[in-house]
Write an enzyme that holds these catalytic residues in place. Sequence first.
Site, PDB file in Angstrom:
ATOM      1  N   SER A 109      24.068  28.137  33.433  1.00  0.00           N
ATOM      2  CA  SER A 109      23.370  29.417  33.420  1.00  0.00           C
ATOM      3  C   SER A 109      23.466  30.126  32.076  1.00  0.00           C
ATOM      4  O   SER A 109      22.805  31.136  31.869  1.00  0.00           O
ATOM      5  CB  SER A 109      23.933  30.332  34.505  1.00  0.00           C
ATOM      6  OG  SER A 109      25.301  30.590  34.274  1.00  0.00           O
ATOM      7  N   CYS A 110      24.288  29.644  31.169  1.00  0.00           N
ATOM      8  CA  CYS A 110      24.454  30.316  29.877  1.00  0.00           C
ATOM      9  C   CYS A 110      24.671  29.297  28.787  1.00  0.00           C
ATOM     10  O   CYS A 110      25.697  28.629  28.747  1.00  0.00           O
ATOM     11  CB  CYS A 110      25.626  31.300  29.918  1.00  0.00           C
ATOM     12  SG  CYS A 110      25.914  32.118  28.340  1.00  0.00           S
ATOM     13  N   GLY A 111      23.689  29.180  27.905  1.00  0.00           N
ATOM     14  CA  GLY A 111      23.758  28.146  26.887  1.00  0.00           C
ATOM     15  C   GLY A 111      24.717  28.424  25.756  1.00  0.00           C
ATOM     16  O   GLY A 111      24.991  27.538  24.956  1.00  0.00           O
ATOM     17  N   CYS A 113      27.766  30.406  26.290  1.00  0.00           N
ATOM     18  CA  CYS A 113      29.123  30.650  26.755  1.00  0.00           C
ATOM     19  C   CYS A 113      29.999  29.463  26.374  1.00  0.00           C
ATOM     20  O   CYS A 113      29.640  28.316  26.577  1.00  0.00           O
ATOM     21  CB  CYS A 113      29.146  30.843  28.269  1.00  0.00           C
ATOM     22  SG  CYS A 113      28.326  32.353  28.791  1.00  0.00           S
TER      23      CYS A 113
END
Length: 269
Positions: A109-111, A113
């Site tokens: 969901s977060c490229g 992080c």
Amino acid sequence: MTKQSSTYQSVKLSENASIKIEDNLVIEAPLQININNEPYTVVMRTPGSDEALIKGLLYAEDICKKNEDFKLSVVKNEENYSTIINVDIKKERLGKGYLNKRTLLSISSCGICGKKELKDLEVTGNTLKNKDTTYLKSFVHTTKHMFLKINSLQKTFKITGGSHACSIFNKNQELLTIQEDIGRHNAVDKCIGDLISNSNLKEAKYMLVSGRVSYEIVSKAFLAKIPFIIAVSACSSLAVDFAKEFGICLIGFSRDDKMTVYANPQFLV
């Protein structure tokens, strides 16, 4: 209460009208977490409850489990909500997640992080030069049909209802690639990778995504030299800021016969 949204000027388009509006976008900003004054990771978040976010994250990562072991201090807090917070934890209280030198994975969901410092988020390069400024009289109508085309090809979504899709079209609105994944950023990476494999990345002009657009998707499009991003859902504040800076036409809420242009609407005029 910490500000969690910001007002941006945009243009709402339909097949028959163009209206300037002010729209509220959710704020997206990086939070760098240091442990004992050493950078540990960066997460993208909406400002507010940073302490709770850090405690929950480090608990899940098996780094620190007890509330009394946390001592947080703000190292840097900028006006754009970029923040650095240090967590002091006694070495003997650090859990296995830290002692094993484990860092956060780049989750679906977060490229971004998992990057360790704010400076690692920088994207370098020249602003895109969109030479094709021909007015697309039926742009809303054309975009609708591009989405209809990819909707029929989202096989995983039809079966599960749980996947995102990214597709890329050329200047003639011809489909070059479509990919699905549980992660929005992964679907974008798959599309770009597919075009690289087929040696036709230079033909890419329109990137269509099934969900919302964050900073990371804009940076990926910029590096791939794709001048248009069109999304079904919302755009974050940082996505709009970077799209303006990079010279990308960023469009959100592209549904039915309407859409909202958040950055570089001049490319449609």
